[in-house]
Design a protein around this motif. Structure first.
Motif, PDB file in Angstrom:
ATOM      1  N   LEU A   1      43.199  52.025  30.069  1.00  0.00           N
ATOM      2  CA  LEU A   1      41.684  51.306  30.071  1.00  0.00           C
ATOM      3  C   LEU A   1      41.734  49.875  29.504  1.00  0.00           C
ATOM      4  O   LEU A   1      41.434  48.990  29.994  1.00  0.00           O
ATOM      5  N   GLY A   2      42.575  49.635  28.518  1.00  0.00           N
ATOM      6  CA  GLY A   2      42.554  48.297  27.709  1.00  0.00           C
ATOM      7  C   GLY A   2      43.500  47.198  28.581  1.00  0.00           C
ATOM      8  O   GLY A   2      43.135  46.268  28.674  1.00  0.00           O
ATOM      9  N   ILE A   3      44.606  48.110  29.213  1.00  0.00           N
ATOM     10  CA  ILE A   3      45.391  47.152  30.086  1.00  0.00           C
ATOM     11  C   ILE A   3      44.612  46.672  31.221  1.00  0.00           C
ATOM     12  O   ILE A   3      44.792  45.276  31.687  1.00  0.00           O
ATOM     13  N   PHE A   4      43.749  47.728  32.001  1.00  0.00           N
ATOM     14  CA  PHE A   4      42.971  47.012  33.010  1.00  0.00           C
ATOM     15  C   PHE A   4      42.171  46.092  32.678  1.00  0.00           C
ATOM     16  O   PHE A   4      41.893  45.257  33.343  1.00  0.00           O
ATOM     17  N   SER A   5      41.335  46.240  31.491  1.00  0.00           N
ATOM     18  CA  SER A   5      40.270  45.383  31.008  1.00  0.00           C
ATOM     19  C   SER A   5      40.711  43.937  30.710  1.00  0.00           C
ATOM     20  O   SER A   5      40.088  42.889  31.378  1.00  0.00           O
ATOM     21  N   MET A   6      41.858  43.965  30.198  1.00  0.00           N
ATOM     22  CA  MET A   6      42.563  42.581  29.829  1.00  0.00           C
ATOM     23  C   MET A   6      42.875  42.026  31.095  1.00  0.00           C
ATOM     24  O   MET A   6      42.668  40.744  31.578  1.00  0.00           O
ATOM     25  N   TRP A   7      43.483  42.791  31.938  1.00  0.00           N
ATOM     26  CA  TRP A   7      43.942  42.086  33.324  1.00  0.00           C
ATOM     27  C   TRP A   7      42.769  41.523  34.090  1.00  0.00           C
ATOM     28  O   TRP A   7      42.698  40.621  34.630  1.00  0.00           O
ATOM     29  N   VAL A   8      41.810  42.373  34.342  1.00  0.00           N
ATOM     30  CA  VAL A   8      40.543  41.805  35.126  1.00  0.00           C
ATOM     31  C   VAL A   8      39.878  40.719  34.574  1.00  0.00           C
ATOM     32  O   VAL A   8      39.420  39.615  35.237  1.00  0.00           O
TER      33      VAL A   8
ATOM     34  N   ARG B   1      41.138  38.340  32.540  1.00  0.00           N
ATOM     35  CA  ARG B   1      41.728  37.261  32.527  1.00  0.00           C
ATOM     36  C   ARG B   1      41.606  36.712  33.899  1.00  0.00           C
ATOM     37  O   ARG B   1      41.652  35.264  33.862  1.00  0.00           O
ATOM     38  N   LEU B   2      41.465  37.192  35.134  1.00  0.00           N
ATOM     39  CA  LEU B   2      41.457  36.683  36.346  1.00  0.00           C
ATOM     40  C   LEU B   2      40.248  36.447  36.721  1.00  0.00           C
ATOM     41  O   LEU B   2      39.731  36.355  37.969  1.00  0.00           O
ATOM     42  N   GLU B   3      39.140  36.778  35.838  1.00  0.00           N
ATOM     43  CA  GLU B   3      37.671  36.741  36.376  1.00  0.00           C
ATOM     44  C   GLU B   3      37.420  37.692  37.287  1.00  0.00           C
ATOM     45  O   GLU B   3      36.467  37.293  38.408  1.00  0.00           O
ATOM     46  N   ILE B   4      38.241  38.817  37.393  1.00  0.00           N
ATOM     47  CA  ILE B   4      37.707  40.161  38.017  1.00  0.00           C
ATOM     48  C   ILE B   4      37.795  40.020  39.598  1.00  0.00           C
ATOM     49  O   ILE B   4      38.577  41.269  40.145  1.00  0.00           O
ATOM     50  N   ILE B   5      37.425  39.022  40.165  1.00  0.00           N
ATOM     51  CA  ILE B   5      37.526  39.130  41.612  1.00  0.00           C
ATOM     52  C   ILE B   5      38.826  39.481  42.394  1.00  0.00           C
ATOM     53  O   ILE B   5      38.952  40.273  43.047  1.00  0.00           O
ATOM     54  N   PRO B   6      39.749  38.545  41.818  1.00  0.00           N
ATOM     55  CA  PRO B   6      41.227  38.701  42.374  1.00  0.00           C
ATOM     56  C   PRO B   6      41.746  40.070  42.018  1.00  0.00           C
ATOM     57  O   PRO B   6      42.773  40.597  43.226  1.00  0.00           O
ATOM     58  N   VAL B   7      41.708  40.694  41.133  1.00  0.00           N
ATOM     59  CA  VAL B   7      42.169  41.932  40.894  1.00  0.00           C
ATOM     60  C   VAL B   7      41.569  42.989  42.040  1.00  0.00           C
ATOM     61  O   VAL B   7      42.464  43.952  42.680  1.00  0.00           O
ATOM     62  N   TYR B   8      40.215  42.649  42.288  1.00  0.00           N
ATOM     63  CA  TYR B   8      39.586  43.863  43.145  1.00  0.00           C
ATOM     64  C   TYR B   8      40.060  43.421  44.668  1.00  0.00           C
ATOM     65  O   TYR B   8      40.025  44.301  45.497  1.00  0.00           O
ATOM     66  N   VAL B   9      40.215  42.365  44.844  1.00  0.00           N
ATOM     67  CA  VAL B   9      40.698  41.893  46.213  1.00  0.00           C
ATOM     68  C   VAL B   9      42.140  42.584  46.424  1.00  0.00           C
ATOM     69  O   VAL B   9      42.393  43.244  47.285  1.00  0.00           O
TER      70      VAL B   9
END
Length: 469
Positions: A437-444, A446-454
């Motif tokens: 969960l921590g890895i995912f949270s930091m990842w999204v 850092r990229l302001e969420i949208i690119p990860v969900y794309v």
């Protein structure tokens, strides 16, 4: 019409090949540190060679394409993920009993300039691994993508720049903007190292602490985060503010003799003053430590001179709010950002005016000297809303693992906003699901969420398209 064709996928990996090779070359730098301190370097040297060759091969056997925003989003998300997967290898090989997931967490925390650590005794680490954490943060501060954007500019690299929410241009072209950012970054890093050294830190401490401070990362080579004197604290407050409150565009104008009225700095100062006063009054800490803690929280640095767990509930609550907001756009910081807070507050003010004034009154909506358009308002509220959703989601996950609700919210906000301040939920003994969960949270975050969900949603869309055919 297909959203992504085979050439799109190959084109994305073509750009990723360059980025992967760049990460491999960066991984070689700690080798020289190890040679100087006469320490083992195999867990840097061999992975570095493999990664560089792998990146070159990917680039060689794929073809470039004209980069569009959808490609940039996917490349951005994958680049941060690959950087963390690659950066985890030295931690995995060099730290006894450290699992690969632990290494990915540590590396993601470093690259995203979050500052959380799963290492119990940082001071016992070899110099190579201490420096690797600092180097990852320093490079991650302005982005792996921004670092090589001048190489990619011929394929439409401005889209990469937008994908990291750093649209504010300093010079007309993207490549010249990035070069200027690097010059400013190097200048302030050099000044910061000099001032910290003069404040009494050793040269090794000054280099590592400044690299993690100017990048607003907050990793330390000390188990006590920031156990230095008041002069060093004041220097670090300035370094953190430079990295997270004043944007690179403003720095450029100041350094070229053009002082400007920056709305984000105007918003930040009263927040820092009020929040610091609350910490002084409610937790009885000295003003320097209060200001240090608030600036560290706002700029997403995560250095601490006090034990956060011992602060009053009022102090922790105000820190949660400050962390949620974050620093300025065009900086190395995380969170929702001050400019979006200003947009939301100003739009609320105009909404009140519309309710009070006659129906046919013409109200000119402005933010500073710029028009406040509906698109700006919608963007601010959407990004703010999805950040808050992730703050709450992370908190609920920690609560489900058995942690205190209030502390769970603090830790979740700190992860998603890339802060690194902790109330001791995140540690080596954290449940593996909590680490993921921590890895995912930091990842999204850092990229302001949208690119990860794309990246996540795109394969689903493609699969649905294939079924319809």
């Amino acid at each position: 019409m297909k959203l992504f064709k085979k050439k799109d996928v190959l084109g994305i990996f073509h750009e990723l090949g360059i980025l992967i090779s760049a990460i491999g070359f960066i991984m070689m730098i700690p080798v020289f540190v190890g040679m100087y301190f006469n320490e083992p370097v195999y867990y840097f040297f061999y992975p570095s060679i493999v990664v560089v060759i792998f990146g070159i091969l990917i680039n060689k056997f794929t073809k470039p394409i004209s980069i569009k925003l959808k490609h940039a989003m996917v490349v951005s998300a994958l680049a941060w993920l690959f950087a963390s997967l690659i950066g985890a290898v030295p931690f995995y090989l060099g730290i006894p009993h450290f699992g690969y997931i632990d290494g990915v967490f540590e590396s993601m925390s470093a690259w995203t300039t979050t500052g959380f650590t799963l290492i119990n005794n940082v001071e016992a680490l070899p110099h190579t691994l201490q420096f690797w954490r600092s180097l990852e943060q320093w490079v991650g501060g302005i982005g792996v993508l921004v670092m090589v954007i001048n190489i990619l500019s011929k394929t439409g690299a401005s889209a990469y720049y937008r994908a990291e929410a750093r649209e504010e241009k300093i010079l007309p072209s993207t490549s010249s903007t990035v070069k200027k950012i690097w010059q400013i970054y190097l200048l302030y890093t050099s000044i910061g190292i000099s001032l910290l050294y003069l404040s009494g830190l050793s040269l090794w401490e000054a280099v590592n602490i400044c690299m993690c401070g100017i990048s607003t990362g907050g990793m330390s080579i000390s188990n006590s985060s920031f156990p230095y004197n008041n002069f060093a604290k004041i220097v670090m407050i300035l370094i953190m503010a430079i990295g997270g409150i004043v944007s690179f565009a403003v720095h450029h104008k100041i350094l070229t003799g053009r002082w400007i009225d920056d709305i984000q700095t105007k918003v930040a100062i009263p927040i820092i003053i009020v929040a610091s006063l609350i910490l002084v009054i409610s937790s009885n800490i000295n003003p320097i430590d209060a200001i240090f803690t608030v600036v560290s929280a706002m700029t997403s640095t995560g250095y601490s001179t006090v034990n956060i767990s011992n602060l009053s509930n009022a102090s922790i609550a105000i820190l949660i709010i400050v962390m949620m907001i974050g620093g300025s756009t065009g900086t190395t910081t995380g969170g929702i950002k001050l400019i979006r807070l200003a947009i939301m507050a100003k739009s609320f003010y105009y909404k009140l005016k519309e309710a009070i004034y006659p129906h046919n009154a013409v109200i000119y909506k402005k933010l500073g000297n710029n028009p406040l358009t509906p698109n700006l308002i919608i963007d601010a509220y959407i990004v703010g809303f999805i950040y808050v959703l992730h703050y709450i989601f992370g908190a609920l996950c920690f609560i489900s693992l058995g942690y205190d609700p209030f502390k769970s919210l603090f830790e979740s906000v700190s992860l998603v906003a890339n802060i690194g301040l902790s109330v001791n939920i995140v540690n080596y003994d954290l449940n593996p699901m909590g680490k993921l969960l921590g890895i995912f949270s930091m990842w999204v975050g850092r990229l302001e969420i949208i690119p990860v969900y794309v990246l996540i949603i795109l394969p689903m869309i493609l699969k649905i398209k294939e079924k319809k055919r």
